[in-house]
Design a protein around this motif. Sequence first.
Motif, PDB file in Angstrom:
ATOM      1  N   UNK A 395       0.835  -1.208   0.000  1.00  0.00           N
ATOM      2  CA  UNK A 395       0.000   0.000   0.000  1.00  0.00           C
ATOM      3  C   UNK A 395       0.867   1.255   0.000  1.00  0.00           C
ATOM      4  N   UNK A 396       1.958   1.236   0.773  1.00  0.00           N
ATOM      5  CA  UNK A 396       2.882   2.381   0.801  1.00  0.00           C
ATOM      6  C   UNK A 396       3.574   2.554  -0.544  1.00  0.00           C
ATOM      7  N   UNK A 397       3.932   1.448  -1.199  1.00  0.00           N
ATOM      8  CA  UNK A 397       4.612   1.525  -2.487  1.00  0.00           C
ATOM      9  C   UNK A 397       3.665   1.942  -3.611  1.00  0.00           C
ATOM     10  N   UNK A 398       2.360   1.810  -3.405  1.00  0.00           N
ATOM     11  CA  UNK A 398       1.365   2.234  -4.391  1.00  0.00           C
ATOM     12  C   UNK A 398       0.934   3.684  -4.186  1.00  0.00           C
ATOM     13  N   UNK A 399       1.413   4.311  -3.142  1.00  0.00           N
ATOM     14  CA  UNK A 399       1.004   5.665  -2.790  1.00  0.00           C
ATOM     15  C   UNK A 399       1.851   6.688  -3.544  1.00  0.00           C
ATOM     16  N   UNK A 400       1.252   7.363  -4.520  1.00  0.00           N
ATOM     17  CA  UNK A 400       1.976   8.358  -5.316  1.00  0.00           C
ATOM     18  C   UNK A 400       2.413   9.553  -4.480  1.00  0.00           C
ATOM     19  N   UNK A 401       1.711   9.836  -3.404  1.00  0.00           N
ATOM     20  CA  UNK A 401       2.057  10.967  -2.557  1.00  0.00           C
ATOM     21  C   UNK A 401       3.055  10.594  -1.468  1.00  0.00           C
TER      22      UNK A 401
END
Length: 415
Positions: A395-401
Amino acid sequence: MSDHERARGASGAPGRIPAGIAEELAAHGGRVTFARFMELALTHPADGYYSRTERLLGPRGHFSTAPYLSPAFGRAVGRLLEEVVDASLQAGVARPIPVVELGAGEGDLGKTVLGEWEVARADLRERMTYVIVEIGSRLRARQRRALAEYVDKGWRVSQAEDIDAAVVGADSAVVLGNEFVDALPVHLVDVRGPRPREAWVEVDLGAGGGPREVWAPLSPEAEAELRAVAMTVECSALRRLTRDGFIELRPAAGSLLRRLAAAVPAACLLTIDYGSWHGDPEAATSGPWGCAPSEAPVAPRNAPLRGRTVRGYFRHQAVADPYLRVGRQDLTADVDFRALDIHGREVGFETVLFTTVAGLLRADGGETRLKALLRRAGGLTGGSLEADREATILEALLDEQGLGGAFKVMLQVRE
């Protein structure tokens, strides 16, 4: 203390210099550029951080990487590499293609990539080799242990001292640097005054003291790099490119691309690292750093400004002072992907992909995988703790921000 001289050490007195590094400094009169100091602190054959360390990752290490934390990252990189290798094979390459990993850490990425290929692309065993370039003998030993099972299964895995040895005799090569370019040495330049000034490191070897940062005129290497990537050494023009008056220059990245171009006729360089595609916020056509948006994967007007990003890592803590624990802490600086593109184009490389790690994972079905992990983590029988851990990281690696946007993916191709 003058504007161009300051001693670092907000977190304590600078660390003492190991004997081997001190000898190198003595050979240069006790004064070198910060770039040379960083290079020695990381890669000195006896006392450099990567030479003496055995554990980089995990609780006993100093930092964590995406391959260590997330199998999904390794699988996505493996499939991207697979596409690049297939494209080279379709071009009619006769000899096996070396897939070269620069600075492979503890072998986590190679293990995941070869594991993915063992299941889905066993045909690649005879069509490519996996070569690791690593300077640290202890790390090389860990890498051999990590990949031993795939050697037993018939994959051709080897290690080389440098990139030239890794690709010798090849018609084409695919080179991967995951969090490698950020450790290449940087020159620090202050453009706040009337003339650019560079950070040099001085050590009073007779007194046995620690390093001291002083500011003096540019070294020839820094001046040449400024002219290559900014087309100017005028502070009035350079100040608009920086948020704090400092610019980091990495001529070693250009050297890497030139060596690769000279060593093999056709090559691809895949760089995964933290940093930005920098540009000139005021002009779209003011030279290489202000290229027109049509010439760059990302419009420079939307890019963040440059600044001083050099930092250390010690036992999973960021360290502002690079002069503490010389040879015992990691040193790193953000990657200027625009400069990497400029150097690549000078020797025939074209940037064909520039995206974020989040974008790479989404293209590989990362969001679908995350949903599946969340279902496993919240199962009726209490769920899987491992699935919950992996879901949190993905989930963190998918977060663009967040983390997924901070890390970039850049593919340069020379045909």
